[in-house]
Design an enzyme around this catalytic site. Structure first.
Site, mmCIF file in Angstrom:
data_model
loop_
_atom_site.group_PDB
_atom_site.id
_atom_site.type_symbol
_atom_site.label_atom_id
_atom_site.label_comp_id
_atom_site.label_asym_id
_atom_site.label_seq_id
_atom_site.Cartn_x
_atom_site.Cartn_y
_atom_site.Cartn_z
ATOM 1 N N SER A 62 0.825 -1.213 0.000
ATOM 2 C CA SER A 62 0.000 0.000 0.000
ATOM 3 C C SER A 62 0.860 1.265 0.000
ATOM 4 O O SER A 62 2.001 1.270 0.469
ATOM 5 C CB SER A 62 -0.909 0.010 1.223
ATOM 6 O OG SER A 62 -1.696 -1.150 1.254
HETATM 7 N N1 SAM Z 1 -1.203 -4.052 3.634
HETATM 8 C C1 SAM Z 1 -0.395 -4.715 2.656
HETATM 9 C C2 SAM Z 1 0.989 -4.186 2.621
HETATM 10 O O1 SAM Z 1 1.280 -3.205 3.325
HETATM 11 O O2 SAM Z 1 1.796 -4.754 1.894
HETATM 12 C C3 SAM Z 1 -0.981 -4.567 1.297
HETATM 13 C C4 SAM Z 1 -2.018 -5.535 1.053
HETATM 14 S S1 SAM Z 1 -2.508 -5.710 -0.618
HETATM 15 C C5 SAM Z 1 -3.102 -4.141 -1.060
HETATM 16 C C6 SAM Z 1 -3.979 -6.678 -0.329
HETATM 17 C C7 SAM Z 1 -3.713 -8.075 0.120
HETATM 18 O O3 SAM Z 1 -4.958 -8.677 0.446
HETATM 19 C C8 SAM Z 1 -3.088 -8.952 -0.950
HETATM 20 O O4 SAM Z 1 -1.902 -9.499 -0.467
HETATM 21 C C9 SAM Z 1 -4.141 -10.016 -1.222
HETATM 22 O O5 SAM Z 1 -3.596 -11.278 -1.536
HETATM 23 C C10 SAM Z 1 -4.871 -10.041 0.107
HETATM 24 N N2 SAM Z 1 -6.212 -10.617 0.051
HETATM 25 C C11 SAM Z 1 -7.166 -10.509 -0.902
HETATM 26 N N3 SAM Z 1 -8.264 -11.210 -0.562
HETATM 27 C C12 SAM Z 1 -8.011 -11.762 0.654
HETATM 28 C C13 SAM Z 1 -8.751 -12.599 1.548
HETATM 29 N N4 SAM Z 1 -9.999 -13.011 1.284
HETATM 30 N N5 SAM Z 1 -8.158 -12.963 2.704
HETATM 31 C C14 SAM Z 1 -6.910 -12.578 3.023
HETATM 32 N N6 SAM Z 1 -6.152 -11.797 2.211
HETATM 33 C C15 SAM Z 1 -6.693 -11.381 1.052
#
Ligand code: SAM
Length: 214
Positions: A62
């Site tokens: 992010s």
């Molecule tokens: N906060 C993170 C960082 O600082 O790196 C960024 C996260 S990224 C924008 C969103 C994450 O949510 C991805 O790694 C994706 O695989 C995960 N994601 C999507 N759907 C999900 C689910 N149902 N359960 C858990 N993780 C999920």
């Protein structure tokens, strides 16, 4: 002070100025987290720009200003039990881990969870419990949580997450379309829930039973 520390401090100061943030505790925390280690070494030179960057498995780390806005709005208090959905690179996880003796984090992609865990352990974090799975369902066995943060966009606020909030607890979640969303702040108040819209944002989709289909 070395060049990396200076670059990090300058980025955080610029974010605070641009966003008009007054949260000195969070500012100090963000100045300690080495974001360049959470991205591929080929992208390390861009780590102290206020931009999101690609990580493995077509996901993103992010944007620092979004991490600051979300963490500030989440308003974690020392000792809160916190659940994070979407571990990703682990960058937001590292920031949240400063606030709580026990942080629970769920990521659906095993390789991302594993990499984040390896790095966070190397950095000395011992208070994080990791799970690979569908975070749109929350993590029932440790509920209720004082704070829940979702770092992927959902079509609607999953009921399961709302119900895993403690009384007086707060959930932050991007909600809306697959490409762009609004950041919602949901507070569990006596007898129900109160929702505030904190404005537009863009996140990768939350994929899962209470999220989007693949
Ligand atoms: N906060 C993170 C960082 O600082 O790196 C960024 C996260 S990224 C924008 C969103 C994450 O949510 C991805 O790694 C994706 O695989 C995960 N994601 C999507 N759907 C999900 C689910 N149902 N359960 C858990 N993780 C999920």
């Amino acid at each position: 002070m070395d060049a990396v520390t200076t670059a990090r401090r300058m980025m955080v100061e610029a974010v605070w100025k641009r966003q008009g943030l007054r949260n000195e505790e969070l500012q100090a925390v963000m100045e300690t987290v080495p974001r360049h280690l959470f991205v591929d070494s080929a992208l390390a030179a861009k780590a102290y720009q206020d931009i999101s960057l690609p990580i493995a498995a077509e996901q993103t780390i992010s944007q620092p200003s979004m991490v600051a806005i979300m963490t500030n709005a989440l308003a974690p208090r020392k000792g809160d039990k916190i659940l994070e959905i979407g571990t990703g690179s682990g960058y937001q996880t590292a920031i949240l881990a400063h606030y709580t003796p026990r942080l629970y984090t769920v990521e659906r992609i095993a390789a991302l969870s594993k990499r984040a865990q390896g790095l966070l352990e190397q950095l000395g974090f011992r208070n994080i419990i990791y799970k690979t799975g569908d975070g749109s369902l929350g993590w029932e066995s440790w509920a209720p949580y004082d704070r829940i943060i979702v770092t992927a966009g959902a079509p609607v606020v999953p009921d399961k997450l709302k119900l895993q909030l403690a009384e007086g607890g707060r959930l932050l979640i991007p909600t809306g379309g697959r490409e762009s969303q609004n950041l919602l702040c949901v507070d569990r108040v006596a007898g129900g829930f109160r929702e505030d819209d904190l404005g537009e944002c863009r996140f990768v989709p939350l994929l899962g039973k209470e999220g989007w289909e693949k």
